[in-house]
Design a protein around this motif. Structure first.
Motif, mmCIF file in Angstrom:
data_model
loop_
_atom_site.group_PDB
_atom_site.id
_atom_site.type_symbol
_atom_site.label_atom_id
_atom_site.label_comp_id
_atom_site.label_asym_id
_atom_site.label_seq_id
_atom_site.Cartn_x
_atom_site.Cartn_y
_atom_site.Cartn_z
ATOM 1 N N VAL A 205 0.839 -1.200 0.000
ATOM 2 C CA VAL A 205 0.000 0.000 0.000
ATOM 3 C C VAL A 205 0.872 1.247 0.000
ATOM 4 C CG1 VAL A 205 -1.738 1.289 1.301
ATOM 5 C CG2 VAL A 205 -1.892 -1.207 1.153
ATOM 6 N N GLN A 206 1.954 1.184 0.741
ATOM 7 C CA GLN A 206 2.855 2.324 0.846
ATOM 8 C C GLN A 206 3.430 2.714 -0.516
ATOM 9 O OE1 GLN A 206 6.841 1.828 2.595
ATOM 10 N NE2 GLN A 206 6.197 3.314 4.149
ATOM 11 N N GLN A 207 3.823 1.739 -1.290
ATOM 12 C CA GLN A 207 4.397 2.016 -2.610
ATOM 13 C C GLN A 207 3.427 2.770 -3.513
ATOM 14 O OE1 GLN A 207 5.631 -1.768 -4.179
ATOM 15 N NE2 GLN A 207 7.341 -1.981 -2.738
ATOM 16 N N ARG A 208 2.146 2.491 -3.357
ATOM 17 C CA ARG A 208 1.146 3.109 -4.229
ATOM 18 C C ARG A 208 0.686 4.479 -3.748
ATOM 19 N NH1 ARG A 208 1.335 -2.076 -4.814
ATOM 20 N NH2 ARG A 208 0.613 -3.144 -6.713
ATOM 21 N N LEU A 209 0.740 4.711 -2.460
ATOM 22 C CA LEU A 209 0.182 5.961 -1.928
ATOM 23 C C LEU A 209 1.224 7.038 -1.646
ATOM 24 C CD1 LEU A 209 -2.570 4.683 0.548
ATOM 25 C CD2 LEU A 209 -2.812 5.376 -1.847
ATOM 26 N N LEU A 210 2.464 6.661 -1.391
ATOM 27 C CA LEU A 210 3.480 7.664 -1.061
ATOM 28 C C LEU A 210 3.639 8.740 -2.134
ATOM 29 C CD1 LEU A 210 6.413 5.759 0.710
ATOM 30 C CD2 LEU A 210 4.991 7.585 1.646
ATOM 31 N N PRO A 211 3.644 8.368 -3.416
ATOM 32 C CA PRO A 211 3.807 9.423 -4.427
ATOM 33 C C PRO A 211 2.580 10.320 -4.583
ATOM 34 C CG PRO A 211 4.419 7.238 -5.301
ATOM 35 C CD PRO A 211 3.667 7.013 -4.030
ATOM 36 N N ILE A 212 1.420 9.867 -4.120
ATOM 37 C CA ILE A 212 0.175 10.601 -4.356
ATOM 38 C C ILE A 212 -0.059 11.685 -3.312
ATOM 39 C CG2 ILE A 212 -2.332 10.377 -4.553
ATOM 40 C CD1 ILE A 212 -1.916 7.523 -5.516
ATOM 41 N N TYR A 213 0.182 11.363 -2.027
ATOM 42 C CA TYR A 213 -0.135 12.283 -0.930
ATOM 43 C C TYR A 213 1.132 12.945 -0.398
ATOM 44 C CZ TYR A 213 -4.746 10.068 -0.903
ATOM 45 O OH TYR A 213 -5.979 9.603 -1.255
#
Length: 626
Positions: A205-213
């Motif tokens: 989950v971290q890999q997918r959300l870190l760049p977004i928020y």
């Protein structure tokens, strides 16, 4: 003595002890202990469980189910099914990101869901508890989602949607683009077998959300206290990561600290737009100087939210005392579970004071007050003596002896007992009383009326030849310290002298003093009462409020409740008498109920106390006639 309110709530002693016993039973650790806190967590180092104040405003049954679900998750789930090495290692890695609050709380949530599945499989009877928990939290997160949506707290919105999605019983639920991307990964939680599986999910989950928020979550929904310790350990660990800068601050040894100020700024410590973090979590960057990493800086808007993600603490004094007590307990042979005075009375010392020689003024005062209650004493004595006489002369139906005049039994009973035998043996009051008087400072305007009530008991019991003892108690607050808490028991009327005609004026030696540690004194006098040969044993505690002493505070309610409970197991009837100057308040009733359950009375002012005690004494005496 004062009313101590924590988080605007009085501690419900009965509920607390129920949760504490459950936690000890589930954890199978007799040395574990329980506390109320803003978030529920398990501290594996101190073996401490906490239950959340989140449940305070729920209805009673829902509150109990919610608290029990906290205990099951922490004492059974975390204690026996969480790999804490894996858990802490993962938390440290999550700690390095700019979304530490979100991923920390998400990690705790997913692990709790995994543990819940295990607990329900092992103990199907807990299904209702977790169903109640889930329903309450779903309503809570629905309202939180709307509030976060209005404030445009995007990551908070996502967290609420994640909870609602994972706990939904329907195939359709509200979602958004980011949730749809990570939801298939999150659903793997229900197939996770161990903590490392949850770690794998959280990193995906971290890999997918870190760049977004770019901005972290604002609010705290679930916490984990040992993260504070992780932060301290990380900053002090000798094997910490190598600093990005290899520069040093020269000449520190030659400088005089009194003449020159040292630098208090690291260039990497300044928060940039993308990473608003606490300084203590950024010590991997900086210079190799003698400057302490945890120096103070101005508080920023997100500090409290991030700090809460690692477990909010209670009032500072109470928390410090708890940690101190835990340390003392671990290092002392007289630990909390071996301490005969209870785990909340560590390092106490007892001083017993005998009555002093009576003065002329004390004799005059006693004569004046005893005249006030003399009429009540005579009425009580006549009532009891008449009851004794009736009991002695009461006929008993037998098959032999004197013929009974009630012939109707021949027609109404198959085997009528037509004879009786007059009781020749004398009936006595097989009872003993102990009057325990709170001598805390707040009794200064009530002590005279308390003395009248005590004299009422003393004179009545003395005339009926019933042994009794009268003592005042207090803690010497001016000389109390964490290492020694001196408590005084002033026994003005000992059992051996209670029937002497000249002992009454000793009661006038009771005066208001300092603090009060009710649970401790109830334990001490209960042991003395338990050794008495009388069949009926009564302990009356005269008080005007909540126990209050050094390192006691909210624990005083729990400790006193536990002491009362133990005394009743010894066959002692414990009755609390509360003196309320104002009208009866709901808080006062709840306080007395927490400590004494239903065995208490509340006097609305000092004048009302004696009037209520008269029928109470009559009731107790009649009950003790054999």
């Amino acid at each position: 003595m004062k009313h101590v309110v924590f988080n605007n709530k009085k501690i419900d002693a009965s509920t607390f002890l129920q949760m504490e016993n459950l936690s000890i039973s589930l954890s199978k650790d007799p040395h574990a202990f329980l506390e109320f806190d803003f978030q529920a967590y398990f501290d594996d180092e101190e073996q401490k469980f906490t239950v959340s104040h989140f449940w305070d405003n729920q209805e009673h049954l829902a509150q109990l189910n919610g608290l029990k679900s906290d205990v099951y998750l922490k004492a059974l789930g975390n204690k026996h099914h969480t790999d804490f090495k894996e858990f802490k290692d993962t938390l440290k890695e999550l700690h390095e990101t700019h979304l530490k609050s979100f991923f920390t709380q998400l990690y705790v949530l997913l692990e709790d869901i995994r543990l819940e599945e295990i607990i329900v499989r092992q103990r199907p009877g807990t299904r209702q508890l977790f169903s109640t928990r889930k329903n309450i939290y779903r309503n809570y997160f629905k309202s939180q989602f709307k509030a976060n949506e209005m404030r445009n707290f995007q990551l908070d919105q996502l967290y609420c949607l994640i909870y609602l999605s994972l706990t939904s019983t329907q195939l359709t639920y509200q979602t958004n683009e980011q949730l749809e991307e990570v939801l298939p990964i999150l659903f793997q939680t229900f197939e996770a077998k161990k903590t490392s599986d949850i770690s794998s999910i959280i990193f995906q989950v971290q890999q997918r959300l870190l760049p977004i928020y770019k901005q972290d979550m604002i609010h705290t929904y679930f916490g984990f206290l040992p993260l504070n310790k992780l932060a301290d350990t990380t900053s002090c660990n000798s094997k910490a990561k190598e600093l990005q800068n290899d520069d040093e601050q020269e000449g520190l040894e030659e400088r005089n600290s009194e003449d020159e100020k040292l630098s208090t700024w690291h260039r990497e410590s300044k928060n940039n737009e993308n990473d608003d973090n606490f300084l203590r979590f950024e010590v991997e960057s900086g210079t190799k100087t003698a400057i302490k990493a945890n120096f103070a800086r101005e508080q920023e808007s997100q500090d409290q939210a991030i700090g809460n993600a690692f477990g909010s603490s209670k009032q500072g004094d109470h928390k410090d005392s708890k940690q101190t007590d835990a340390t003392e307990t671990a290092n002392s042979s007289n630990n909390s579970h071996q301490n005969p005075f209870g785990k909340y009375n560590s390092n106490v010392s007892i001083q017993y004071i005998s009555p002093k020689q009576q003065t002329i003024d004390e004799k005059k005062q006693y004569s004046t007050l005893s005249a006030v209650v003399s009429k009540d004493v005579k009425e009580l004595r006549k009532t009891i003596e008449k009851s004794l006489e009736n009991k002695q002369n009461a006929p008993s139906d037998k098959y032999y002896g004197r013929l009974n005049k009630k012939w109707i039994k021949l027609f109404t009973e198959d085997k009528p007992k037509m004879f009786y035998k007059k009781q020749t043996e004398s009936k006595e009051l097989d009872a003993v009383f102990y009057l325990l008087v709170d001598c805390s400072g707040s009794m200064f305007n009530k002590m005279d009326e308390v003395k009248k009530s005590v004299i009422l008991f003393h004179e009545t019991l003395k005339q009926l030849k019933i042994s009794h003892s009268i003592s005042g108690f207090w803690e010497d607050a001016s000389n109390a310290s964490k290492e020694n808490k001196p408590n005084i028991l002033h026994q003005v009327v000992p059992f051996s002298q209670s029937l002497y005609p000249s002992t009454g004026p000793n009661i006038m030696q009771l005066h208001e003093e300092e603090d009060n540690r009710d649970g401790l004194m109830i334990r001490i006098v209960s042991e003395e009462l338990a050794k008495r040969p009388e069949k009926h044993k009564f302990l009356l505690v005269f008080t005007d409020g909540e126990p209050s002493a050094l390192d006691y505070f909210q624990d005083g309610i729990i400790d006193t409740h536990e002491a009362v409970k133990q005394a009743r197991k010894l066959g002692i009837e414990v009755i609390g008498t509360f003196i309320e100057e104002d009208e009866h308040q709901d808080e006062t009733v709840q306080l007395m109920k927490n400590i004494y359950q239903h065995h208490f009375l509340i006097a609305s002012g000092t004048e009302d106390l004696r009037l209520q005690l008269k029928p109470l004494l009559k009731k107790l005496l009649l009950r003790s006639i054999d």
